[in-house]
Each structure stands twice: as structure tokens, then as C-alpha cells.
Design a protein around this motif. Structure first.
Motif, PDB file in Angstrom:
ATOM      1  N   SER A 182      55.543  32.442  62.989  1.00  0.00           N
ATOM      2  CA  SER A 182      55.001  32.165  64.428  1.00  0.00           C
ATOM      3  C   SER A 182      55.363  30.720  64.556  1.00  0.00           C
ATOM      4  O   SER A 182      55.751  30.091  63.555  1.00  0.00           O
ATOM      5  N   PHE A 183      55.135  30.099  65.567  1.00  0.00           N
ATOM      6  CA  PHE A 183      54.976  28.710  65.840  1.00  0.00           C
ATOM      7  C   PHE A 183      53.866  28.287  64.676  1.00  0.00           C
ATOM      8  O   PHE A 183      52.770  28.967  64.698  1.00  0.00           O
ATOM      9  N   PRO A 184      53.731  27.146  64.458  1.00  0.00           N
ATOM     10  CA  PRO A 184      52.851  26.484  63.281  1.00  0.00           C
ATOM     11  C   PRO A 184      51.498  26.502  64.349  1.00  0.00           C
ATOM     12  O   PRO A 184      51.450  26.110  65.393  1.00  0.00           O
ATOM     13  N   TRP A 203      41.148  34.975  69.441  1.00  0.00           N
ATOM     14  CA  TRP A 203      42.000  33.937  69.390  1.00  0.00           C
ATOM     15  C   TRP A 203      42.226  33.166  70.729  1.00  0.00           C
ATOM     16  O   TRP A 203      42.496  34.073  71.685  1.00  0.00           O
ATOM     17  N   GLN A 204      41.903  32.108  70.753  1.00  0.00           N
ATOM     18  CA  GLN A 204      42.248  31.002  72.056  1.00  0.00           C
ATOM     19  C   GLN A 204      43.162  30.124  71.535  1.00  0.00           C
ATOM     20  O   GLN A 204      42.859  29.434  70.722  1.00  0.00           O
ATOM     21  N   ILE A 205      44.434  30.187  71.981  1.00  0.00           N
ATOM     22  CA  ILE A 205      45.485  29.295  71.479  1.00  0.00           C
ATOM     23  C   ILE A 205      45.960  28.457  72.815  1.00  0.00           C
ATOM     24  O   ILE A 205      46.323  28.702  73.646  1.00  0.00           O
ATOM     25  N   GLU A 206      45.685  27.134  72.542  1.00  0.00           N
ATOM     26  CA  GLU A 206      46.219  25.925  73.298  1.00  0.00           C
ATOM     27  C   GLU A 206      47.753  25.708  72.565  1.00  0.00           C
ATOM     28  O   GLU A 206      47.945  25.510  71.568  1.00  0.00           O
ATOM     29  N   ALA A 237      54.105  38.918  65.393  1.00  0.00           N
ATOM     30  CA  ALA A 237      53.011  39.535  65.860  1.00  0.00           C
ATOM     31  C   ALA A 237      52.512  39.111  67.379  1.00  0.00           C
ATOM     32  O   ALA A 237      53.119  38.311  67.781  1.00  0.00           O
ATOM     33  N   LYS A 238      51.672  39.961  67.684  1.00  0.00           N
ATOM     34  CA  LYS A 238      51.317  39.969  69.176  1.00  0.00           C
ATOM     35  C   LYS A 238      50.970  38.495  69.676  1.00  0.00           C
ATOM     36  O   LYS A 238      51.481  37.968  70.611  1.00  0.00           O
ATOM     37  N   PRO A 239      50.214  37.642  68.956  1.00  0.00           N
ATOM     38  CA  PRO A 239      49.839  36.198  69.285  1.00  0.00           C
ATOM     39  C   PRO A 239      51.142  35.406  69.386  1.00  0.00           C
ATOM     40  O   PRO A 239      51.297  34.663  70.597  1.00  0.00           O
ATOM     41  N   LYS A 258      53.088  36.490  72.529  1.00  0.00           N
ATOM     42  CA  LYS A 258      52.314  35.942  74.040  1.00  0.00           C
ATOM     43  C   LYS A 258      52.682  34.355  73.958  1.00  0.00           C
ATOM     44  O   LYS A 258      52.775  34.088  75.079  1.00  0.00           O
ATOM     45  N   MET A 259      52.688  33.668  72.980  1.00  0.00           N
ATOM     46  CA  MET A 259      52.844  32.243  72.671  1.00  0.00           C
ATOM     47  C   MET A 259      54.219  32.208  73.466  1.00  0.00           C
ATOM     48  O   MET A 259      54.610  31.077  74.343  1.00  0.00           O
ATOM     49  N   TRP A 260      55.323  32.736  73.082  1.00  0.00           N
ATOM     50  CA  TRP A 260      56.635  32.710  73.289  1.00  0.00           C
ATOM     51  C   TRP A 260      56.693  32.860  74.987  1.00  0.00           C
ATOM     52  O   TRP A 260      57.405  32.181  75.629  1.00  0.00           O
TER      53      TRP A 260
END
Length: 384
Positions: A274-276, A333-336, A367-369, A372-374
């Protein structure tokens, strides 16, 4: 044998049990869904489907099932596969410990059973990651053994049939439903019987908007006859997942490659790229709400922590991205997201990282997070 009377349950006489089996199986024969795993008696294929179907909808599972068996058609193939291969095949299904345990079970079968699936119920149940439900499903469907397969759908139906006043969510109460099924299961067609109850519980007697009038066994249901359908099954509400805020760093180099990091921990999402990510913390440990925390501008110390940890001199971009949310069973998870550019892309870190071009993303399990980030990043890039 468990004494059901101690739990306030009176088992039916034999003639009623026989009539119940007939009503249920007649309905199943006319209404059963044509599913790929129901066209096979191969215990390996049945096992794959049953593990995938845990916490996942049937229509979601079908393409995963077909792709998995295409790439890993045998126990030996699964046992010998690279971890990234099995994670990529499972990508998006979640609960990734399931597929890791499947590989360990396949390795058990290679070592102890010559690569064959064991046929005895106790031996099936001894395999890694196979609990009572899955063992019963495989034993009954693949080998026609009269073993119950008790899942949430089955417990829901049984709760209404017998007005069972015990919480189906408590593991200690599972023995009640297991004992009921041992009395009810059809010894001639145990696999079909188990699947019929599963189908009934997932459709007509679903947890949301059930249609009791359409049930083929409504005349056997104490809850239906007594007007208590709304009471059953008894189940305490789940605890809400604990909210945790993360900062994701989308870093590009001069070759338009993105920095990806492999999760080398043994816990959640181990083995995925994933992204860091840096954790901001749990809501209960903060003086502001999670919403405010996630919406706030990226704190300079987080950017500095990233630069220090990865040894990168980053030109930070002041872009605003849609916040990403992903809910696990026990975490929310809440990801900024924040974006940065680097000219010198040498990463001075003990972490397992790699610069990857977009056209090579498909080679890495996300994985799903991360997916979603991408998606959030692509939406913003498209609107620039």
C-alpha cells in the motif's frame, strides 16, 4: 448427547422430523440456486467455496472462486504457491487470515495425507482454519456424512422453529443448535439438507425483511405459529468498531512511479502492499473528534516523521483528496491522503518499499483500503 429439555426445547417425534425433512428438501429441489461449487463433489472445491462464503455474499464469491481454482486447481498447487499469489487471488475478499490458514491446511494435507483431502470428519476438523461449521459442510456435501453444518443462517432458522431463548452470537450456545441439527439432519441427503437450511436462512428467513409466509417449513415453526417471529433469533448487538485515523502518503518520483510499502507485520493486512501509512491514533485518545481529526490539514510533524522514517526530501503538494473510510470487523479506518514529489528517490529505510509504475500495480496484492486510496487519488487527478 445434549439434553435439549434442560434448555426448554422439546424435540419433535420422529414422524414430524421426517415430514420436516421432506418439506425442506422438496422446496430445495425446486428452488436451489445453480452455483458452481454445487456442481462438484470435489472436497477441495467445496472447501474453497465454504471458506470464501464466510462473511461474503454469494454473487461476490463466484468470480473469486472460479479464478482461484483456475490458478490453484489442486491441494498441491495451493500448498506450494507464493504468498503474494494467494493474497492477490484473495484481494478484496477481506479476512485474509482465512486464505493463509487454507495454505497451511493444504501443506498439512500434503504432509499427512499424501495431498488428498481426508474423509473422516475428525480429520477434516483437525485441519488449520477449519472450524465445526466448515468441517460439517465438507463432510456432508463431499462425503455424504450426516454431520451438521451450523452457521448463522441455520441458527436463525432453528431459533424460530423451536423458539430458542439463547443468544446465537455466544459461542457457548452453539452446542444447542448443534444438538438440534444432529436430531434433524437427513441421513440420506445430509449435504442437501445442510445447504437447504443455509439457503432458507439467507433468503426467506434472512435477518432483514424475512418473508415467513413463503417459508416451506412455516407449519413447523413455533415462532411463526405463535406470532413471535420478531423475537427470534436472540442476538445481542455487536460492539461498534474502534475508529482509528491514518495519514497516507502518496509519493511520486521523477519517473512517475509511486512509493509502495509491504506490510511485514503478522497482523492485519500482513503481506499486502500500500501507500505508506502513519497512524494518527484512536478517537478515544484524542481531544478532537475523529471527523475533525481526519479533516484537519496534515500536521507538519507527520510529514516530518515520514521524511525522517523514509529518508526522503519531499516536495509536498497542497492537494485535497476525498477522505477514505474502511470498516473492518473491529476497526474503522479513516484515512487522509497527502501527495508529495521527490527528485532523489533513494529510500533510506529498513521498511520493505518499492517504486512502482501504475501499469505494474496489477502485480501487487492490494487490500481494500489501498484500492480505495488509489480510487480517491485517481478521481482527484482526473479533475485537475
Amino acid at each position: 448427547m445434549l439434553d435439549l429439555k434442560k434448555y426448554g426445547i422439546e424435540m419433535w417425534p420422529e414422524e414430524k422430523i421426517v415430514a420436516f425433512r421432506k418439506a425442506l428438501l422438496d422446496w430445495y429441489d425446486k428452488n436451489k440456486r445453480d452455483l458452481p461449487w454445487r456442481r462438484s463433489k470435489d472436497p477441495y472445491a467445496i472447501w474453497v467455496s465454504e471458506i470464501m462464503l464466510q462473511q461474503t455474499r454469494v454473487d461476490t464469491v463466484i468470480p473469486y472462486y472460479e479464478r482461484f481454482l483456475h490458478h490453484l486447481p489442486t491441494i498441491k498447487d495451493l500448498a506450494q504457491a507464493e504468498e503474494e499469489v494467494i493474497l492477490k487471488l484473495w484481494e478484496g475478499l477481506g479476512y485474509y487470515s482465512r486464505v493463509r490458514n487454507m495454505q497451511k491446511a493444504a501443506q498439512q494435507m500434503m504432509a499427512d495425507y499424501g495431498g488428498r483431502f481426508p474423509q473422516a470428519h475428525a480429520e477434516i476438523a483437525s485441519l488449520k482454519g477449519i472450524g465445526p461449521y466448515t468441517a460439517g459442510a465438507i463432510a456432508s456435501i463431499a462425503f455424504d456424512l450426516p454431520e451438521p453444518a451450523v452457521d448463522g443462517n441455520v441458527m436463525r432458522v432453528l431459533s424460530r422453529l423451536f423458539e430458542v431463548d439463547y443468544d446465537i452470537g455466544l459461542p457457548a450456545n452453539r452446542k444447542i443448535f448443534q444438538a438440534l441439527m444432529e436430531e434433524l439432519i437427513d441421513p440420506q441427503r445430509p449435504g442437501d439438507f445442510n445447504q437447504a437450511l443455509m439457503d432458507l436462512g439467507s433468503d426467506i428467513e434472512s435477518p432483514v425483511n424475512p418473508r415467513p409466509e413463503d417459508s416451506p417449513v412455516k407449519d413447523f415453526s413455533a415462532a411463526y405459529l405463535n406470532g413471535t417471529m420478531d423475537k427470534y433469533p436472540i442476538k445481542a448487538p455487536k460492539k461498534k468498531p474502534l475508529p482509528v485515523a491514518y495519514q497516507a502518503f502518496i509519493i511520486r518520483n521523477q519517473h512517475n512511479q509511486f512509493l509502495l510499502e509491504k506490510n511485514t507485520d503478522q497482523g492485519l493486512l500482513a503481506g499486502f502492499w500500500s501507500f505508506p501509512l502513519l497512524e494518527k491514533g484512536e478517537e478515544q485518545d484524542q481531544q478532537v473528534s475523529l471527523f475533525e481529526l481526519a479533516e484537519a490539514p496534515v500536521q507538519p510533524d507527520l510529514r516530518q516523521s515520514f521524511s525522517d522514517s523514509y529518508g526522503l526530501n519531499v516536495d509536498w503538494q497542497e492537494q485535497e483528496f476525498t477522505r477514505v473510510q474502511h470498516i473492518f470487523s473491529h476497526r474503522k479506518w479513516q484515512i487522509e491522503l497527502t501527495e508529495g514529489l521527490v527528485k532523489n528517490d533513494t529510500v533510506f529505510s529498513q521498511r520493505q518499499t518499492m517504486w512502482v509504475a501504475v501499469e505494474d500495480f496489477h502485480r501487487f496484492p492490494f487490500a481494500k483500503p489501498q484500492q480505495k486510496m488509489w480510487e480517491s487519488y485517481q478521481k482527484k487527478a482526473a479533475n485537475k
